[in-house]
Scaffold this active site. Structure first.
Site, short mmCIF file in Angstrom:
data_model
loop_
_atom_site.label_atom_id
_atom_site.label_comp_id
_atom_site.label_asym_id
_atom_site.label_seq_id
_atom_site.Cartn_x
_atom_site.Cartn_y
_atom_site.Cartn_z
CB SER A 1 -33.79 -26.05 -23.02
OG SER A 1 -32.74 -25.30 -23.60
CE1 TYR B 1 -32.04 -30.46 -26.04
CE2 TYR B 1 -32.04 -28.07 -26.20
CZ TYR B 1 -31.94 -29.22 -25.45
OH TYR B 1 -31.73 -29.12 -24.08
P1 NAD Z 1 -27.36 -35.93 -19.97
O1 NAD Z 1 -27.03 -36.43 -21.32
O2 NAD Z 1 -26.37 -36.10 -18.88
O3 NAD Z 1 -28.73 -36.52 -19.46
C1 NAD Z 1 -29.78 -36.92 -20.26
C2 NAD Z 1 -30.30 -38.20 -19.68
O4 NAD Z 1 -31.43 -38.64 -20.44
C3 NAD Z 1 -29.26 -39.33 -19.73
O5 NAD Z 1 -29.23 -39.96 -18.47
C4 NAD Z 1 -29.80 -40.25 -20.80
O6 NAD Z 1 -29.45 -41.60 -20.60
C5 NAD Z 1 -31.29 -40.02 -20.64
N1 NAD Z 1 -32.05 -40.45 -21.82
C6 NAD Z 1 -31.78 -40.20 -23.13
N2 NAD Z 1 -32.69 -40.80 -23.90
C7 NAD Z 1 -33.55 -41.43 -23.07
C8 NAD Z 1 -34.70 -42.22 -23.27
N3 NAD Z 1 -35.15 -42.49 -24.51
N4 NAD Z 1 -35.35 -42.71 -22.20
C9 NAD Z 1 -34.91 -42.46 -20.93
N5 NAD Z 1 -33.81 -41.73 -20.69
C10 NAD Z 1 -33.15 -41.21 -21.74
O7 NAD Z 1 -27.70 -34.38 -20.19
P2 NAD Z 1 -28.33 -33.31 -19.17
O8 NAD Z 1 -27.67 -32.02 -19.50
O9 NAD Z 1 -28.27 -33.79 -17.78
O10 NAD Z 1 -29.83 -33.22 -19.71
C11 NAD Z 1 -30.95 -33.44 -18.89
C12 NAD Z 1 -32.11 -32.58 -19.38
O11 NAD Z 1 -31.79 -31.19 -19.22
C13 NAD Z 1 -32.44 -32.76 -20.86
O12 NAD Z 1 -33.84 -32.73 -21.04
C14 NAD Z 1 -31.81 -31.54 -21.51
O13 NAD Z 1 -32.44 -31.18 -22.71
C15 NAD Z 1 -32.02 -30.51 -20.42
N6 NAD Z 1 -31.13 -29.35 -20.52
C16 NAD Z 1 -29.80 -29.46 -20.30
C17 NAD Z 1 -29.00 -28.32 -20.39
C18 NAD Z 1 -27.54 -28.34 -20.13
O14 NAD Z 1 -26.90 -27.29 -20.31
N7 NAD Z 1 -26.93 -29.42 -19.72
C19 NAD Z 1 -29.57 -27.10 -20.72
C20 NAD Z 1 -30.94 -27.04 -20.94
C21 NAD Z 1 -31.71 -28.16 -20.84
#
Ligand code: NAD
Length: 266
Positions: free
Chosen positions: A151, A164
């Protein structure tokens, strides 16, 4: 799009958001997919169906990535189904946001457990297989590839989200240390650091016009990211086109890490 033909890829937490787009993009590039989910299989099944409808191959597998026994059981099922693994995308992640003094130990441990320990557990299992099997030249010049979903908060401090930010700061040095250790065995390990990508994790930051306007002040490129922005970067990073890229973080953030407060001269 570079080819990932014949390779086996696991994307953790790929039933929604960034993970589902990464899984679909990697499948489009020719890899067979393992769509991991932690609880309900509904989203994962839909991603599998979408991949199959486009002529790809995919299965859904349950595992909470923070639990060692579940991660090991998932890898055993991967080897039953496909025999090996070539690409791991450590994508699963979550937030539990509180000011420091209101944050319980359980909320701290939950975020570190999924976002950081989960990446360690899945990487360890994948690397065991990469080392056992070595390079298969018909598939890739590397013995295996790992992409850690980090991130912008691996470098930007984030008040109200110290669990986080600490987890993503940890991912940065986990990734670099693994990359340094395993480069001689031709295992490539890198991170993608997304900025603001429109997914369920950050809904409150884009769901109203006011929230979106405020968010855009942090993004020099003046648009919120979409999951496919990350999917395309992941395909490149998993492919031999990026073969000399090792131990680095690719920021896919519309310039969020460029100190946007200084846009007008500071
Ligand atoms: P999201 O909530 O749609 O996806 C997260 C996924 O992780 C979900 O499918 C959830 O079910 C799964 N998950 C949660 N706990 C889990 C576990 N214990 N075991 C297996 N799966 C698990 O959110 P996203 O934005 O798609 O996030 C995906 C990744 O991207 C994350 O690591 C997040 O930190 C990172 N990220 C997202 C953003 C953003 O702006 N959306 C920015 C920076 C980083």
């Amino acid at each position: 799009m570079p080819s990932l033909e014949g390779q086996i890829a696991l994307v953790t937490g790929s039933s929604s958001g960034i993970g589902s787009a990464v899984a679909k993009c990697i499948a489009e590039a020719g890899a067979k997919l393992i769509v991991n989910y932690s609880r309900s299989s509904k989203g994962a099944d839909a991603v599998v169906e979408e991949i199959k409808a486009k002529g790809g191959e995919a299965i859904a597998l349950q595992a909470d990535v923070s639990q060692e026994d579940q991660v090991q059981a998932m890898f055993a099922k991967i080897y039953e189904a496909y025999g090996t693994i070539d690409i791991l995308v450590n994508n699963a992640g979550l937030q539990r946001d509180f000011n420091l003094v209101d944050m319980s130990l359980a909320d701290w441990n939950k975020v570190i457990g999924v976002n950081l320990t989960g990446q360690f557990l899945c990487s360890r299992e994948a690397v065991k297989e990469f080392l056992r099997r070595g390079v298969v030249p018909e598939r890739s010049v590397a013995a295996g590839k790992i992409i850690c979903m980090s991130s912008v908060h691996e470098v930007i401090p984030w008040a109200g989200h110290c669990n986080y930010a600490a987890s993503k700061g940890g991912v940065s040095l986990l990734m670099k240390s693994m990359a340094q250790e395993l480069a001689p065995q031709k295992i490539r390990i890198n991170s993608i650091a997304p900025g603001a990508i429109q997914t369920p994790i950050n809904k409150e930051a884009w769901e109203t016009p006011e929230a979106l306007e405020s968010l855009l002040t942090l993004i020099p490129y003046k648009r919120i990211g979409v999951p496919e922005d990350i999917g395309k970067a992941a395909v490149w990073l998993a492919s031999d086109d990026s073969d000399y890229v090792q131990g680095t973080t690719i920021f896919v953030d519309g310039g969020m890490t460029l100190y946007p407060g200084f846009e007008s001269g500071g």
